[in-house]
Design an enzyme around this catalytic site. Structure first.
Site, PDB file in Angstrom:
ATOM      1  N   HIS A 217      52.005  32.575  49.538  1.00  0.00           N
ATOM      2  CA  HIS A 217      51.424  31.980  50.754  1.00  0.00           C
ATOM      3  C   HIS A 217      52.521  31.651  51.778  1.00  0.00           C
ATOM      4  O   HIS A 217      52.356  31.859  52.982  1.00  0.00           O
ATOM      5  CB  HIS A 217      50.694  30.673  50.423  1.00  0.00           C
ATOM      6  CG  HIS A 217      49.491  30.816  49.540  1.00  0.00           C
ATOM      7  ND1 HIS A 217      49.414  30.230  48.301  1.00  0.00           N
ATOM      8  CD2 HIS A 217      48.311  31.456  49.713  1.00  0.00           C
ATOM      9  CE1 HIS A 217      48.232  30.493  47.749  1.00  0.00           C
ATOM     10  NE2 HIS A 217      47.545  31.245  48.583  1.00  0.00           N
TER      11      HIS A 217
ATOM     12  N   ASP B 104      45.342  40.984  47.601  1.00  0.00           N
ATOM     13  CA  ASP B 104      43.887  41.144  47.652  1.00  0.00           C
ATOM     14  C   ASP B 104      43.577  42.355  48.536  1.00  0.00           C
ATOM     15  O   ASP B 104      43.089  42.221  49.663  1.00  0.00           O
ATOM     16  CB  ASP B 104      43.245  39.873  48.208  1.00  0.00           C
ATOM     17  CG  ASP B 104      43.561  38.671  47.334  1.00  0.00           C
ATOM     18  OD1 ASP B 104      42.876  38.461  46.332  1.00  0.00           O
ATOM     19  OD2 ASP B 104      44.546  37.956  47.644  1.00  0.00           O
TER      20      ASP B 104
ATOM     21  N   MET C  58      52.083  36.625  42.145  1.00  0.00           N
ATOM     22  CA  MET C  58      51.840  35.187  42.312  1.00  0.00           C
ATOM     23  C   MET C  58      50.377  34.938  42.648  1.00  0.00           C
ATOM     24  O   MET C  58      49.772  35.691  43.416  1.00  0.00           O
ATOM     25  CB  MET C  58      52.720  34.643  43.422  1.00  0.00           C
ATOM     26  CG  MET C  58      54.147  34.587  42.986  1.00  0.00           C
ATOM     27  SD  MET C  58      55.121  33.615  44.112  1.00  0.00           S
ATOM     28  CE  MET C  58      56.689  33.724  43.282  1.00  0.00           C
ATOM     29  N   SER C  59      49.831  33.891  42.063  1.00  0.00           N
ATOM     30  CA  SER C  59      48.431  33.534  42.309  1.00  0.00           C
ATOM     31  C   SER C  59      48.248  32.066  41.976  1.00  0.00           C
ATOM     32  O   SER C  59      48.851  31.561  41.017  1.00  0.00           O
ATOM     33  CB  SER C  59      47.521  34.382  41.407  1.00  0.00           C
ATOM     34  OG  SER C  59      46.230  33.812  41.366  1.00  0.00           O
ATOM     35  N   SER C  60      47.394  31.400  42.740  1.00  0.00           N
ATOM     36  CA  SER C  60      47.089  29.998  42.422  1.00  0.00           C
ATOM     37  C   SER C  60      46.471  29.912  41.031  1.00  0.00           C
ATOM     38  O   SER C  60      46.581  28.892  40.354  1.00  0.00           O
ATOM     39  CB  SER C  60      46.123  29.420  43.454  1.00  0.00           C
ATOM     40  OG  SER C  60      46.643  29.597  44.755  1.00  0.00           O
ATOM     41  N   ARG C  61      45.799  30.985  40.592  1.00  0.00           N
ATOM     42  CA  ARG C  61      45.124  30.972  39.284  1.00  0.00           C
ATOM     43  C   ARG C  61      46.114  31.122  38.125  1.00  0.00           C
ATOM     44  O   ARG C  61      45.734  30.889  36.972  1.00  0.00           O
ATOM     45  CB  ARG C  61      44.059  32.069  39.220  1.00  0.00           C
ATOM     46  CG  ARG C  61      42.867  31.781  40.123  1.00  0.00           C
ATOM     47  CD  ARG C  61      41.720  32.750  39.898  1.00  0.00           C
ATOM     48  NE  ARG C  61      40.485  32.281  40.528  1.00  0.00           N
ATOM     49  CZ  ARG C  61      40.012  32.713  41.696  1.00  0.00           C
ATOM     50  NH1 ARG C  61      40.667  33.637  42.385  1.00  0.00           N
ATOM     51  NH2 ARG C  61      38.894  32.237  42.185  1.00  0.00           N
TER      52      ARG C  61
HETATM   53  P1  AMP Z   1      44.137  32.646  48.553  1.00  0.00           P
HETATM   54  O1  AMP Z   1      44.677  31.277  48.746  1.00  0.00           O
HETATM   55  O2  AMP Z   1      44.208  33.144  47.160  1.00  0.00           O
HETATM   56  O3  AMP Z   1      42.765  32.823  49.179  1.00  0.00           O
HETATM   57  O4  AMP Z   1      45.085  33.607  49.379  1.00  0.00           O
HETATM   58  C1  AMP Z   1      45.354  33.387  50.745  1.00  0.00           C
HETATM   59  C2  AMP Z   1      46.120  34.557  51.283  1.00  0.00           C
HETATM   60  O5  AMP Z   1      47.333  34.685  50.545  1.00  0.00           O
HETATM   61  C3  AMP Z   1      45.389  35.902  51.132  1.00  0.00           C
HETATM   62  O6  AMP Z   1      45.653  36.708  52.279  1.00  0.00           O
HETATM   63  C4  AMP Z   1      46.032  36.488  49.906  1.00  0.00           C
HETATM   64  O7  AMP Z   1      45.967  37.900  49.854  1.00  0.00           O
HETATM   65  C5  AMP Z   1      47.454  36.010  50.087  1.00  0.00           C
HETATM   66  N1  AMP Z   1      48.181  36.022  48.810  1.00  0.00           N
HETATM   67  C6  AMP Z   1      47.838  35.406  47.661  1.00  0.00           C
HETATM   68  N2  AMP Z   1      48.736  35.676  46.686  1.00  0.00           N
HETATM   69  C7  AMP Z   1      49.654  36.501  47.250  1.00  0.00           C
HETATM   70  C8  AMP Z   1      50.829  37.153  46.757  1.00  0.00           C
HETATM   71  N3  AMP Z   1      51.235  37.019  45.493  1.00  0.00           N
HETATM   72  N4  AMP Z   1      51.521  37.931  47.618  1.00  0.00           N
HETATM   73  C9  AMP Z   1      51.117  38.095  48.911  1.00  0.00           C
HETATM   74  N5  AMP Z   1      50.037  37.501  49.424  1.00  0.00           N
HETATM   75  C10 AMP Z   1      49.303  36.717  48.609  1.00  0.00           C
END
Ligand code: AMP
Length: 285
Positions: free
Chosen positions: A37, A150, A184-187
């Site tokens: 993010h 995504d 990377m992911s919040s999950r």
């Molecule tokens: P989210 O909070 O998961 O809805 O993600 C918010 C934004 O961050 C979206 O555009 C996602 O595609 C992007 N995002 C999430 N994880 C990543 C990552 N590891 N690398 C690049 N962008 C990310």
């Protein structure tokens, strides 16, 4: 940096900023901010005068048996990270602020939203496009940045922006990964320590297919099989799908003559975490 909860307040501020000729950059997120993010914010920072990051865990994009209630909400530490990344305003509305009593409109982008993640998570993309268009109308960005992590979401939002002539530029950031390759992911916070150790296998499968592609493999079934063989080595993950598709997310078969979106979804055995990843393979000639 400010945190604004009212959509009317931020919309009025952004209308005034536009009238002063300010360029507005926007990063929509669901919070629990990680380095991916932050990289989105840093990418768009030099390209705008005012940088807005939204934090909203959007109920419309979660299915009834999904993780809406347990999704991490960490506004305080998110604010520190956003400030360090140069964010000017966090927009953090409540669900009631976004969807007041009587809210009924849905934005839906057609066939692409019924495939892959749309098939696995019915209604998901309607929730995404509805909230993203609403956020665009509130924040009025000149440029908004999304992650390739995504990939189908990017394709769907591009479709919406083009079809509805939305006056915003889209900027895309490549997937940001942990040092061992896990996207990377919040999950990822849900993973048990054993599951986390097996996380890099997800990218390994994508890299195996990419190597085969680079050696000249163009058969869709073979590419799929290479990824599945890699994931079969994991004792703590089941494969939900491995998709070899075109940019409309239509599944390919036989010899491939177009660019390919290779996307995968794995579910971990203990914490039941759904992890997604993808890579894009291009024809050079
Ligand atoms: P989210 O909070 O998961 O809805 O993600 C918010 C934004 O961050 C979206 O555009 C996602 O595609 C992007 N995002 C999430 N994880 C990543 C990552 N590891 N690398 C690049 N962008 C990310």
């Amino acid at each position: 940096m400010e945190i604004i909860h009212s959509s009317k307040e931020i919309q009025n501020r952004m209308i005034a900023a536009r009238a002063e000729g300010k360029r507005i950059g926007f990063v929509p997120t669901m919070g629990a901010l990680h380095t991916g993010h932050i990289a989105l914010a840093e990418k768009v920072r030099p390209d705008c005068d005012i940088l807005v990051l939204s934090i909203f865990v959007n109920p419309l994009q979660f299915g009834p048996s999904e993780d809406l209630d347990k999704y991490p909400r960490t506004l305080e530490s998110d604010a520190e990270k956003a400030q360090a990344a140069g964010v000017d305003i966090i927009f953090a509305p409540s669900p009631r602020e976004m969807y007041p009593q009587g809210f009924e409109t849905t934005v839906s982008c057609g066939s692409i939203t019924t495939r892959l993640e749309g098939a696995a998570r019915p209604g998901h993309f309607d929730g995404v496009t509805t909230v993203v268009l609403k956020l665009f109308n509130i924040v009025q960005p000149h440029v908004s940045v999304f992650g390739q992590k995504d990939a189908q979401q990017v394709l769907v939002i591009r479709r919406m922006v083009e079809d509805l002539s939305i006056p915003v530029e889209l900027d895309i950031l490549p997937t940001v990964r942990e040092s061992d390759g896990l996207a990377m992911s919040s999950r990822n916070a849900y993973l048990t320590s054993e599951e986390r150790l097996q996380g890099p296998i997800i990218q390994r499968g994508l890299l195996d297919a990419q190597e085969a592609w680079n050696r000249g493999e163009r058969n869709a079934e073979q590419l799929r099989k290479i990824v599945l063989n890699c994931y079969a080595q994991s004792s703590l993950m089941t494969t939900e799908y491995v998709s070899v598709a075109d940019y409309s997310c239509v599944e390919l078969s036989g010899e491939i003559s177009s660019e390919v979106l290779l996307s995968v979804v794995c579910r971990t055995a203990v914490s039941q975490t759904r992890l997604i990843d993808n890579s894009i393979m291009k024809l050079l000639d």
